[in-house]
Design an enzyme around this catalytic site. Structure first.
Site, PDB file in Angstrom:
ATOM      1  N   HIS A  53      25.999   9.105 -18.678  1.00  0.00           N
ATOM      2  CA  HIS A  53      25.648  10.482 -18.286  1.00  0.00           C
ATOM      3  C   HIS A  53      24.270  10.900 -18.789  1.00  0.00           C
ATOM      4  O   HIS A  53      23.686  11.839 -18.279  1.00  0.00           O
ATOM      5  CB  HIS A  53      26.745  11.481 -18.701  1.00  0.00           C
ATOM      6  CG  HIS A  53      26.779  11.807 -20.151  1.00  0.00           C
ATOM      7  ND1 HIS A  53      27.574  11.122 -21.046  1.00  0.00           N
ATOM      8  CD2 HIS A  53      26.145  12.762 -20.861  1.00  0.00           C
ATOM      9  CE1 HIS A  53      27.410  11.655 -22.254  1.00  0.00           C
ATOM     10  NE2 HIS A  53      26.546  12.646 -22.172  1.00  0.00           N
ATOM     11  N   ASP A  83      31.332   5.311 -19.200  1.00  0.00           N
ATOM     12  CA  ASP A  83      30.189   6.121 -19.615  1.00  0.00           C
ATOM     13  C   ASP A  83      29.204   5.305 -20.459  1.00  0.00           C
ATOM     14  O   ASP A  83      28.746   5.741 -21.508  1.00  0.00           O
ATOM     15  CB  ASP A  83      30.629   7.386 -20.361  1.00  0.00           C
ATOM     16  CG  ASP A  83      29.484   8.405 -20.478  1.00  0.00           C
ATOM     17  OD1 ASP A  83      28.609   8.418 -19.589  1.00  0.00           O
ATOM     18  OD2 ASP A  83      29.470   9.179 -21.452  1.00  0.00           O
ATOM     19  N   SER A 156      24.406  12.443 -27.425  1.00  0.00           N
ATOM     20  CA  SER A 156      25.008  11.547 -26.433  1.00  0.00           C
ATOM     21  C   SER A 156      24.170  10.290 -26.248  1.00  0.00           C
ATOM     22  O   SER A 156      22.950  10.365 -26.115  1.00  0.00           O
ATOM     23  CB  SER A 156      25.132  12.254 -25.082  1.00  0.00           C
ATOM     24  OG  SER A 156      26.097  13.261 -25.135  1.00  0.00           O
TER      25      SER A 156
END
Length: 182
Positions: A53, A83, A156
């Site tokens: 992402h 992911d 992230s």
């Protein structure tokens, strides 16, 4: 913990700030990125792991290293359901973090490195709470680690490391706590 402070110092050079930059014609120096995430070098020839992402729908990706040098990134492959994305950076003899040969343990302390809150490659320490977390969302893949470190957007894609400095995971999903209104 003391061991993780040493791991942070030893592995910070292999951690990256990843920026989603506008096309060169609009922002040649990427002074105003569309998004910021984190990543980690996993080989001396420039392979980088991050969260999918972080790179999804990006127009131009750049990595910023600890010494503040900028490098273009290329997406080599990805697994949207896990992911994860594999990127390539052109750095010869890059410092890198080895992958763990073992399975993490519930209760062990872990170190995450990321770029949240406008900070650059900062450590977040926490305890592994689960190895196959039931996160309450259908899109969390099997095998999701749950860590109680204070992670936030920008972290992230960053590495999650054990006390031996080995990669045990990539920061993917962050559960934000609601703020109380007064």
């Amino acid at each position: 913990t003391g061991a993780l402070a040493g791991v942070y110092q030893a592995t910070r050079t292999a951690s990256l700030r990843i920026e989603d930059c506008a096309p060169v014609t609009e922002d040649p120096d990427c002074k105003d990125p569309n998004g910021v995430g984190s990543g980690v070098l996993i080989s001396a020839d420039g392979n980088v792991l991050t969260a999918y992402h972080v790179v999804f729908n990006s127009s131009r990706l750049e990595a910023v290293t600890l010494d503040k040098k900028r490098y273009p990134l290329t997406v080599v492959g990805f697994d949207e359901t896990q992911d994860l994305a594999l990127l390539k950076i052109n750095i010869a003899g890059a410092p890198f973090v080895p992958l763990t040969p073992g399975v993490p343990r519930v209760g062990q302390m872990a170190l995450a490195i990321g770029n949240s809150g406008g900070k650059f490659l900062q450590p977040k320490v926490g305890k592994l709470l689960a190895l196959d977390a039931a996160a309450g969302r259908a899109d969390f893949p099997a095998g999701t680690l749950q860590l109680d470190a204070p992670l936030a957007p920008g972290d992230s894609g960053g590495p999650i490391l054990n006390d031996a400095g080995q990669l045990i995971g990539i920061t993917s999903y962050i559960r934000l706590k609601p703020t109380a209104k007064t």
